[in-house]
Each structure stands twice: as structure tokens, then as C-alpha cells.
Motif scaffolding. Structure first.
Motif, PDB file in Angstrom:
ATOM      1  N   LEU A  96      -1.747  10.538   3.170  1.00 33.51           N
ATOM      2  CA  LEU A  96      -0.313  10.265   3.164  1.00 33.51           C
ATOM      3  C   LEU A  96       0.185  10.325   1.724  1.00 33.51           C
ATOM      4  N   MET A  97       1.233  11.134   1.478  1.00 35.06           N
ATOM      5  CA  MET A  97       1.797  11.281   0.142  1.00 35.06           C
ATOM      6  C   MET A  97       3.275  10.894   0.163  1.00 35.06           C
ATOM      7  N   LEU A  98       3.643   9.917  -0.671  1.00 40.00           N
ATOM      8  CA  LEU A  98       5.016   9.433  -0.755  1.00 40.00           C
ATOM      9  C   LEU A  98       5.557   9.753  -2.145  1.00 40.00           C
ATOM     10  N   VAL A  99       6.502  10.685  -2.200  1.00 42.73           N
ATOM     11  CA  VAL A  99       7.079  11.114  -3.462  1.00 42.73           C
ATOM     12  C   VAL A  99       8.463  10.493  -3.590  1.00 42.73           C
ATOM     13  N   GLY A 100       8.653   9.683  -4.617  1.00 39.50           N
ATOM     14  CA  GLY A 100       9.921   9.000  -4.822  1.00 39.50           C
ATOM     15  C   GLY A 100       9.676   7.567  -5.248  1.00 39.50           C
ATOM     16  N   ASP A 101      10.724   6.911  -5.693  1.00 37.13           N
ATOM     17  CA  ASP A 101      10.611   5.521  -6.125  1.00 37.13           C
ATOM     18  C   ASP A 101      11.844   4.766  -5.666  1.00 37.13           C
ATOM     19  N   GLY A 102      11.793   3.454  -5.732  1.00 36.97           N
ATOM     20  CA  GLY A 102      12.923   2.644  -5.307  1.00 36.97           C
ATOM     21  C   GLY A 102      12.525   1.184  -5.199  1.00 36.97           C
ATOM     22  N   TYR A 103      13.521   0.361  -4.911  1.00 40.88           N
ATOM     23  CA  TYR A 103      13.284  -1.080  -4.945  1.00 40.88           C
ATOM     24  C   TYR A 103      12.372  -1.563  -3.828  1.00 40.88           C
ATOM     25  N   GLN A 104      12.115  -0.721  -2.816  1.00 41.09           N
ATOM     26  CA  GLN A 104      11.249  -1.134  -1.705  1.00 41.09           C
ATOM     27  C   GLN A 104       9.773  -0.812  -1.972  1.00 41.09           C
ATOM     28  N   ASP A 133       8.813   2.935   5.908  1.00 42.63           N
ATOM     29  CA  ASP A 133       7.923   2.019   6.620  1.00 42.63           C
ATOM     30  C   ASP A 133       7.574   2.567   8.007  1.00 42.63           C
ATOM     31  N   VAL A 134       8.529   3.246   8.643  1.00 44.44           N
ATOM     32  CA  VAL A 134       8.259   3.869   9.941  1.00 44.44           C
ATOM     33  C   VAL A 134       7.197   4.952   9.790  1.00 44.44           C
ATOM     34  N   LEU A 135       7.327   5.770   8.750  1.00 42.90           N
ATOM     35  CA  LEU A 135       6.337   6.813   8.491  1.00 42.90           C
ATOM     36  C   LEU A 135       4.958   6.210   8.246  1.00 42.90           C
ATOM     37  N   ILE A 136       4.893   5.166   7.438  1.00 47.38           N
ATOM     38  CA  ILE A 136       3.595   4.543   7.129  1.00 47.38           C
ATOM     39  C   ILE A 136       2.944   4.010   8.402  1.00 47.38           C
ATOM     40  N   GLN A 137       3.717   3.327   9.232  1.00 53.79           N
ATOM     41  CA  GLN A 137       3.159   2.774  10.468  1.00 53.79           C
ATOM     42  C   GLN A 137       2.750   3.883  11.440  1.00 53.79           C
ATOM     43  N   ALA A 138       3.547   4.954  11.503  1.00 54.40           N
ATOM     44  CA  ALA A 138       3.190   6.078  12.377  1.00 54.40           C
ATOM     45  C   ALA A 138       1.905   6.737  11.893  1.00 54.40           C
ATOM     46  N   PHE A 139       1.800   6.911  10.584  1.00 59.23           N
ATOM     47  CA  PHE A 139       0.576   7.491  10.020  1.00 59.23           C
ATOM     48  C   PHE A 139      -0.634   6.620  10.350  1.00 59.23           C
ATOM     49  N   ALA A 140      -0.464   5.310  10.277  1.00 59.33           N
ATOM     50  CA  ALA A 140      -1.571   4.392  10.586  1.00 59.33           C
ATOM     51  C   ALA A 140      -2.019   4.573  12.037  1.00 59.33           C
ATOM     52  N   GLU A 178      -4.835   2.100   1.786  1.00 58.87           N
ATOM     53  CA  GLU A 178      -4.777   2.297   0.330  1.00 58.87           C
ATOM     54  C   GLU A 178      -5.596   3.502  -0.128  1.00 58.87           C
ATOM     55  N   ALA A 179      -6.756   3.699   0.475  1.00 61.15           N
ATOM     56  CA  ALA A 179      -7.659   4.767   0.029  1.00 61.15           C
ATOM     57  C   ALA A 179      -7.133   6.157   0.379  1.00 61.15           C
ATOM     58  N   VAL A 180      -6.185   6.222   1.314  1.00 60.73           N
ATOM     59  CA  VAL A 180      -5.725   7.543   1.766  1.00 60.73           C
ATOM     60  C   VAL A 180      -4.229   7.761   1.510  1.00 60.73           C
ATOM     61  N   THR A 181      -3.608   6.857   0.753  1.00 61.12           N
ATOM     62  CA  THR A 181      -2.177   6.951   0.471  1.00 61.12           C
ATOM     63  C   THR A 181      -1.935   7.083  -1.021  1.00 61.12           C
ATOM     64  N   THR A 182      -1.043   7.998  -1.392  1.00 60.34           N
ATOM     65  CA  THR A 182      -0.660   8.181  -2.787  1.00 60.34           C
ATOM     66  C   THR A 182       0.826   7.914  -2.946  1.00 60.34           C
ATOM     67  N   PHE A 183       1.176   6.968  -3.802  1.00 60.80           N
ATOM     68  CA  PHE A 183       2.548   6.755  -4.222  1.00 60.80           C
ATOM     69  C   PHE A 183       2.741   7.553  -5.511  1.00 60.80           C
ATOM     70  N   VAL A 184       3.394   8.677  -5.411  1.00 59.65           N
ATOM     71  CA  VAL A 184       3.549   9.574  -6.564  1.00 59.65           C
ATOM     72  C   VAL A 184       4.573   9.040  -7.547  1.00 59.65           C
ATOM     73  N   ASP A 228      -8.023  26.652  -0.362  1.00 59.11           N
ATOM     74  CA  ASP A 228      -8.441  25.850   0.792  1.00 59.11           C
ATOM     75  C   ASP A 228      -8.544  24.389   0.385  1.00 59.11           C
ATOM     76  N   ARG A 229      -7.903  23.530   1.178  1.00 61.73           N
ATOM     77  CA  ARG A 229      -7.879  22.113   0.847  1.00 61.73           C
ATOM     78  C   ARG A 229      -8.777  21.334   1.799  1.00 61.73           C
ATOM     79  N   ASP A 230      -9.328  20.266   1.275  1.00 66.22           N
ATOM     80  CA  ASP A 230     -10.177  19.406   2.094  1.00 66.22           C
ATOM     81  C   ASP A 230      -9.354  18.405   2.888  1.00 66.22           C
ATOM     82  N   TYR A 231      -8.065  18.273   2.528  1.00 68.43           N
ATOM     83  CA  TYR A 231      -7.245  17.238   3.136  1.00 68.43           C
ATOM     84  C   TYR A 231      -6.122  17.836   3.979  1.00 68.43           C
ATOM     85  N   LEU A 232      -5.621  17.046   4.912  1.00 70.72           N
ATOM     86  CA  LEU A 232      -4.451  17.381   5.700  1.00 70.72           C
ATOM     87  C   LEU A 232      -3.413  16.307   5.365  1.00 70.72           C
TER      88      LEU A 232
END
Length: 269
Positions: free
Chosen positions: A111-119, A85-92, A133-139, A66-70
Motif C-alpha cells: 500500500l502506497m500513500l502519496v500526500g500529507d495532511g493533518y490526518q 481510512d476507507v482505503l487502508i481498511q479495504a486493503f487490510a 506497517e511492514a507493507v505500507t509506505t507513507f511517501v 518486473d516488480r516483486d510487488y503489487l
């Protein structure tokens, strides 16, 4: 070859068309790519849809405590093409409305973002600007064999790509194989791998508001996420199992080999 290559110039288009004309058989990973191929060369001898397959043993739902987060997430390179960026704004937007209407739900959203790149730096700045920032993870980038582990930490998968050069939704199918409900844009071949309202939801590309509404449908009820996730897994098992798609390719190769054996035997006679 990138699906953007033929559009680079008249010369690029002509080069691709010439190569297609010389081919004995063409395999396309999606209907969208097949249509583009036919537009470049309308006298193809043979063209078959040969979709990428998914390893349904590697990509499968894993029991979770059981997780505390969605968690809403994606696995993509951090590049403009993929609409992170569309996902981030929609999540906001989703989180802002949840704070106003259901503070308990809002506290769970991540919000979990898995991947890397120049952006990445630009996207991190957007997250900061939107106070996420407190609810987003750049993996960051992870090896492909670890992707199922991260998918199984998510509750909803989003692919908000903005370019039609997204010719086939492999990452979406990997998420569906893990029984995740998905939200995708209508870019390129993404709608081919999602049944709207059955395995996920399709939103117009670059439409932040519509993407947010689709996500909200899924965060509202556990039963809806479970229903769509199971249907997505079943879709992959029905149409996109790796071993079965390899068999399709194998059958095409067999036909080509048989053709050339017959041709060779006639020449020797």
C-alpha cells in the motif's frame, strides 16, 4: 471557491447566487458541479462544461522493470474528505483474505500513500492497529511534476472519497492517463471520470467491503488490470486532453469578446 461554500449559510448561498446571476458565462468542471450551480441559480445565461485537462505527455505509462510487488495506492491529501481510512481498511481486508487463500499473492501486496495532511498521525495509527506497517509506505507530499513517477510505481489506483464536494476526479484521470485501473467511490464527480467495469470500478462511498471487493477483482488477474488501464488511458485521450480543453475555454472567451465588440459598436453608432 470550495463547493462547500454555498452550504455554509443562507448568506453564503445568496452571495454565490448573486455572482452567478451577474456572470455572462459560467464554466463548470463537471456535470455534478453544473447541477449544483443550476440549483443555486436556475436562470443562468450560459453554462458550459469545461473539464480540467490532463497533460498526457507528462502523465503517461512508463516502462517498468518486473516488480516483486503489487502496489495499491493513492495520491491525495491525508484528510477525512478523501477516505484514506476507507482505503487502508479495504486493503487490510484484501490482504487478510489473500493470506488465507493465496499466500504468494499476499506476500506481494503493498500500500502506497502519496500526500500529507493533518490526518497523517491518525492514519499511521490505523495502519499500526491493522498490522500493516511492514507493507505500507507513507511517501509524504511530493511536487506535482513527480506525481507521474509515483503513479507508475502503482498497479491499482484508489480514490475512496467520502464527500460529494469531490466535484471532479483530476487525480483519478491522472492515474488513468498512466494506464492504471482505478477504484473510486460514488462521491461527487468521481463516477463521471470512470466507466464502471471498463476503466475501473465504482464502489459506494464509505463502503469498506465493496471497495475491498473491487480491489480484489483487479489483483486477481494481470490481464484485467491491463485491460482497464488501457481503456482508462484511451478515455483520457478521447475527452480530457489538456490542450483540447484549453481550446474549449478559448472558444468561450472568443464568443464573449465578439459579443462585447458588437455591443460596443452598436453603442458608438
Amino acid at each position: 471557491m470550495s463547493s462547500n461554500f454555498p452550504a455554509t449559510s443562507f448568506l453564503h448561498r445568496g452571495l454565490v447566487a448573486a455572482n452567478l446571476s451577474d456572470a455572462d458565462w459560467v464554466g463548470s468542471t463537471s456535470e455534478v458541479m453544473a447541477e449544483q450551480t443550476r440549483s443555486l441559480c436556475n436562470d443562468l445565461k450560459h453554462l458550459s462544461i469545461t473539464p480540467f485537462g490532463i497533460d498526457v505527455e507528462q502523465f503517461s505509462p512508463q516502462p517498468q522493470q518486473d516488480r516483486d510487488y503489487l502496489t495499491i495506492g493513492t495520491v491525495k491529501k491525508l484528510m477525512p474528505k478523501y477516505g484514506i481510512d476507507v482505503l487502508i481498511q479495504a486493503f487490510a481486508q484484501v490482504r487478510e483474505r489473500a493470506i488465507a487463500q493465496d499466500s504468494e499473492l499476499a506476500a506481494k501486496l503493498r500500500l502506497m500513500l502519496v500526500g500529507d495532511g493533518y490526518q497523517r498521525q491518525e492514519l499511521e495509527a490505523l495502519v499500526k492497529k491493522l498490522n500493516l506497517e511492514a507493507v505500507t509506505t507513507f511517501v509524504g507530499a511530493v511536487p506535482h511534476q513527480q506525481v507521474p513517477d509515483y503513479l507508475n510505481q502503482m498497479d491499482i489506483y484508489v480514490a475512496a472519497s467520502r464527500l460529494d464536494s469531490e466535484s471532479f476526479g483530476v487525480a483519478v484521470l491522472e492515474a488513468s492517463a498512466c494506464a492504471l485501473p482505478v477504484v473510486v467511490s460514488d462521491a461527487g464527480g468521481l463516477p463521471e471520470v470512470v466507466i464502471d467495469g471498463v476503466t475501473g470500478y465504482i464502489a459506494p462511498k464509505e463502503d469498506v467491503a465493496a471497495t475491498a471487493i473491487a480491489i480484489e477483482k483487479l489483483i486477481a488477474r494481470d490481464s484485467e488490470r491491463d485491460r482497464l488501464g488501457k481503456a482508462g488511458r484511451n478515455l483520457v485521450l478521447e475527452k480530457y486532453v489538456w490542450s483540447e480543453n484549453v481550446e474549449l475555454m478559448y472558444e468561450i472567451y472568443e464568443q464573449l469578446l465578439a459579443k462585447y465588440k458588437n455591443h460596443s459598436s452598436k453603442q458608438s453608432d
